[in-house]
Scaffold this motif. Sequence first.
Motif, short mmCIF file in Angstrom:
data_model
loop_
_atom_site.label_atom_id
_atom_site.label_comp_id
_atom_site.label_asym_id
_atom_site.label_seq_id
_atom_site.Cartn_x
_atom_site.Cartn_y
_atom_site.Cartn_z
N ASP A 76 -19.54 24.84 24.94
CA ASP A 76 -19.92 25.28 23.59
C ASP A 76 -21.09 26.26 23.68
O ASP A 76 -22.22 25.86 23.94
N ILE A 77 -20.79 27.52 23.46
CA ILE A 77 -21.82 28.56 23.40
C ILE A 77 -21.82 29.16 22.00
O ILE A 77 -22.22 30.30 21.80
N LEU A 78 -21.38 28.37 21.01
CA LEU A 78 -21.23 28.86 19.65
C LEU A 78 -22.41 28.55 18.74
O LEU A 78 -22.44 29.02 17.60
N ASP A 79 -23.35 27.76 19.20
CA ASP A 79 -24.50 27.43 18.37
C ASP A 79 -25.07 28.71 17.76
O ASP A 79 -25.23 29.71 18.47
N PRO A 80 -25.34 28.71 16.46
CA PRO A 80 -25.78 29.94 15.80
C PRO A 80 -26.97 30.64 16.48
O PRO A 80 -27.05 31.85 16.49
N ARG A 81 -27.87 29.87 17.07
CA ARG A 81 -29.02 30.48 17.76
C ARG A 81 -28.90 30.40 19.27
O ARG A 81 -29.85 30.69 19.98
N LEU A 82 -27.73 30.00 19.75
CA LEU A 82 -27.46 29.83 21.19
C LEU A 82 -28.51 28.93 21.85
O LEU A 82 -29.02 29.22 22.92
N ASP A 117 -4.91 35.99 17.40
CA ASP A 117 -5.19 36.26 15.99
C ASP A 117 -6.64 35.85 15.76
O ASP A 117 -6.96 34.67 15.59
N ILE A 118 -7.56 36.83 15.77
CA ILE A 118 -8.99 36.52 15.73
C ILE A 118 -9.46 36.01 14.37
O ILE A 118 -10.54 35.44 14.27
N ARG A 119 -8.69 36.21 13.34
CA ARG A 119 -9.06 35.67 12.01
C ARG A 119 -8.59 34.23 11.87
O ARG A 119 -9.28 33.41 11.31
N ARG A 120 -7.44 33.94 12.40
CA ARG A 120 -6.91 32.57 12.34
C ARG A 120 -7.56 31.68 13.40
O ARG A 120 -7.79 30.50 13.17
N ARG A 121 -7.84 32.22 14.54
CA ARG A 121 -8.45 31.48 15.66
C ARG A 121 -9.91 31.91 15.81
O ARG A 121 -10.34 32.41 16.84
N ARG A 122 -10.68 31.71 14.74
CA ARG A 122 -12.06 32.19 14.70
C ARG A 122 -12.95 31.56 15.76
O ARG A 122 -13.84 32.22 16.28
N VAL A 123 -12.73 30.30 16.07
CA VAL A 123 -13.57 29.64 17.08
C VAL A 123 -13.37 30.33 18.44
O VAL A 123 -14.35 30.65 19.12
#
Length: 175
Positions: A76-82, A117-123
């Motif tokens: 998980d490197i998705l944290d808003p502030r990393l 599909d970058i809009r459908r698979r946003r994560v």
Amino acid sequence: MPDLILYQRLFAPEMDVHISQTLLAKRWVQVDASLPLLHIRRADLTRKRRSELEQFIAITRGLLGRAPQQEAFLPDILDPRLTNLAFDIEDRLRLLDTNRLINTKALRRLPAGEKLDIRRRRVHAKWMRRLMLMESAFCGRHSEDFWYDPLYTRYLDRQRFDALFADSMAAGEPI
């Protein structure tokens, strides 16, 4: 990478219970909050920190590279502030939260030649965007490098790259 993931133990009241009925206990680690990864670049890092980040990125790229053939879990490197990825006070890179590993099942199911599909698979799209940001910041790669990188071109075409780069710029995370 030894000690990247903190020692943790899962407690369950009995076998075969839903995850919501479990408790995960982790070893606490003191991190160096003086340099949040989202706001630093290669030149700001010591050689040891740069080496650990390069190793983490290489391992993470390897996990993404295996996604078409086998299920993997991406860090998980998705944290808003990393802040989920940080150096401890002893200069070791640590992945602080393993509760939200990113499953690659959707990537594996993608037919050969079909793009994500970058809009459908946003994560997954945001995850790739973050990995490119890290490669840019810590390995010296440029946005143009990614257009020809087979790891990313498996999932993205030029239009999708441009959309992710625009999203990255809008988020204040220019690649």
